[in-house]
Design an enzyme around this catalytic site. Sequence first.
Site, PDB file in Angstrom:
ATOM      1  N   ARG A  88       0.814  -1.216   0.000  1.00 38.25           N
ATOM      2  CA  ARG A  88       0.000   0.000   0.000  1.00 38.25           C
ATOM      3  C   ARG A  88       0.847   1.266   0.000  1.00 38.25           C
ATOM      4  O   ARG A  88       0.303   2.366   0.017  1.00 38.25           O
ATOM      5  CB  ARG A  88      -0.924   0.002   1.221  1.00 38.25           C
ATOM      6  CG  ARG A  88      -0.196   0.014   2.562  1.00 38.25           C
ATOM      7  CD  ARG A  88      -1.141  -0.010   3.732  1.00 38.25           C
ATOM      8  NE  ARG A  88      -0.431   0.227   4.991  1.00 38.25           N
ATOM      9  CZ  ARG A  88      -1.005   0.688   6.091  1.00 38.25           C
ATOM     10  NH1 ARG A  88      -2.303   0.960   6.093  1.00 38.25           N
ATOM     11  NH2 ARG A  88      -0.301   0.876   7.179  1.00 38.25           N
ATOM     12  N   HIS A 174      -8.092  -4.348   3.158  1.00 36.58           N
ATOM     13  CA  HIS A 174      -8.408  -3.509   4.326  1.00 36.58           C
ATOM     14  C   HIS A 174      -9.596  -2.602   3.971  1.00 36.58           C
ATOM     15  O   HIS A 174      -9.467  -1.378   3.892  1.00 36.58           O
ATOM     16  CB  HIS A 174      -7.181  -2.691   4.694  1.00 36.58           C
ATOM     17  CG  HIS A 174      -7.177  -2.131   6.078  1.00 36.58           C
ATOM     18  ND1 HIS A 174      -8.247  -1.455   6.619  1.00 36.58           N
ATOM     19  CD2 HIS A 174      -6.233  -2.154   7.042  1.00 36.58           C
ATOM     20  CE1 HIS A 174      -7.955  -1.059   7.843  1.00 36.58           C
ATOM     21  NE2 HIS A 174      -6.725  -1.486   8.127  1.00 36.58           N
ATOM     22  N   GLU A 296     -12.483  -6.736   6.899  1.00 39.62           N
ATOM     23  CA  GLU A 296     -11.277  -6.967   6.122  1.00 39.62           C
ATOM     24  C   GLU A 296     -10.939  -8.455   6.008  1.00 39.62           C
ATOM     25  O   GLU A 296     -10.371  -9.030   6.931  1.00 39.62           O
ATOM     26  CB  GLU A 296     -10.108  -6.248   6.792  1.00 39.62           C
ATOM     27  CG  GLU A 296     -10.435  -4.832   7.274  1.00 39.62           C
ATOM     28  CD  GLU A 296      -9.431  -4.323   8.293  1.00 39.62           C
ATOM     29  OE1 GLU A 296      -8.272  -4.788   8.288  1.00 39.62           O
ATOM     30  OE2 GLU A 296      -9.804  -3.471   9.121  1.00 39.62           O
TER      31      GLU A 296
END
Length: 323
Positions: A88, A174, A296
């Site tokens: 990420r 997420h 998630e």
Amino acid sequence: MDCSLEDHGIQTVVHSKSGSMCQIHEFGATILCYHPNPDKYSEVLFVSRDAVLNGTKAIRGGIPLVFPIFGPPADKENDDMPQHGFARRNFWKMDKSSLSDTETEAAMDFTLTVAADNDKIDGRGTKGLWAPSATTSPACELRYRIVVKDESLTTTLTMTNTGTIAFPVQALFHTYYEVHGKAALDTSKCSVTGLQGYDMVDKVDPDNSKSPDSTEAITILKETDRVYSPPDGKNEVNVTLQLDRPTHTPIMCTAKGSVDGTVVPVSCVVWNPHEEKAKAMSDFGDDQHHEMICVEPGILGKPILEPGKQAVLEQVIAVSTTS
């Protein structure tokens, strides 16, 4: 999050027939917006109004990708990789050859290539397994496929070990969901069902952990950070989210995973920072814990991915048509 947002590094996928669309920031391949058929439905995902979109930190909201670790490093003395890994925290490349828009769906792929000695990948750490090294570090290619249909969004992360070093896999979507009417703390309007019978580890209040958990509906009463692991024989996640949506349609989330073609268990995290932690986060509005809930799904059991093999994690977010 305004789906009309225009900024450097943001790609848009639109299914022409239905109008369903999503936007993806190339930083982290983070999905910022998923709006199914706009004639019938509202936005599904939440992005903080204070989210940083300039590539200097992970984006707070949407669907950030967690890989190759979940949470902080297990051994802090030997690994300075940041929490949730490096997927990420880097810019991904959009694969133009993957673009499609057919009668049934629209799609787009993103890739991130991690060579064993590539020290330009932010977040690999400098001391642990993933620290850049031509001889002792893993290498991988990540491919992220995003498919938009009339009433669903499918995200598929394929992780290929392209090096000579085996490594444990942890990967997770997420996903931040928008709770309409600022009703995240209203137990009659916001809930998650489908995790009854899972082992639950409460990271905020360990004494509240349960094995198995008998709770039917998970609601937000305080800071919530729980990891639900499936019982033996159950590998896929299948949950229902009540989010006080204008049309009162719940959201269905399903997820499955595999390593080298073998099905592996998929766990599920439920998270909301509540008031005190919300105020402590610079990229999250002080009051925005009322507007979101994270659900998630992910592969958290640390299966080993051998050289030349693939692991796959798939999530489907769908507007329920049965309620």
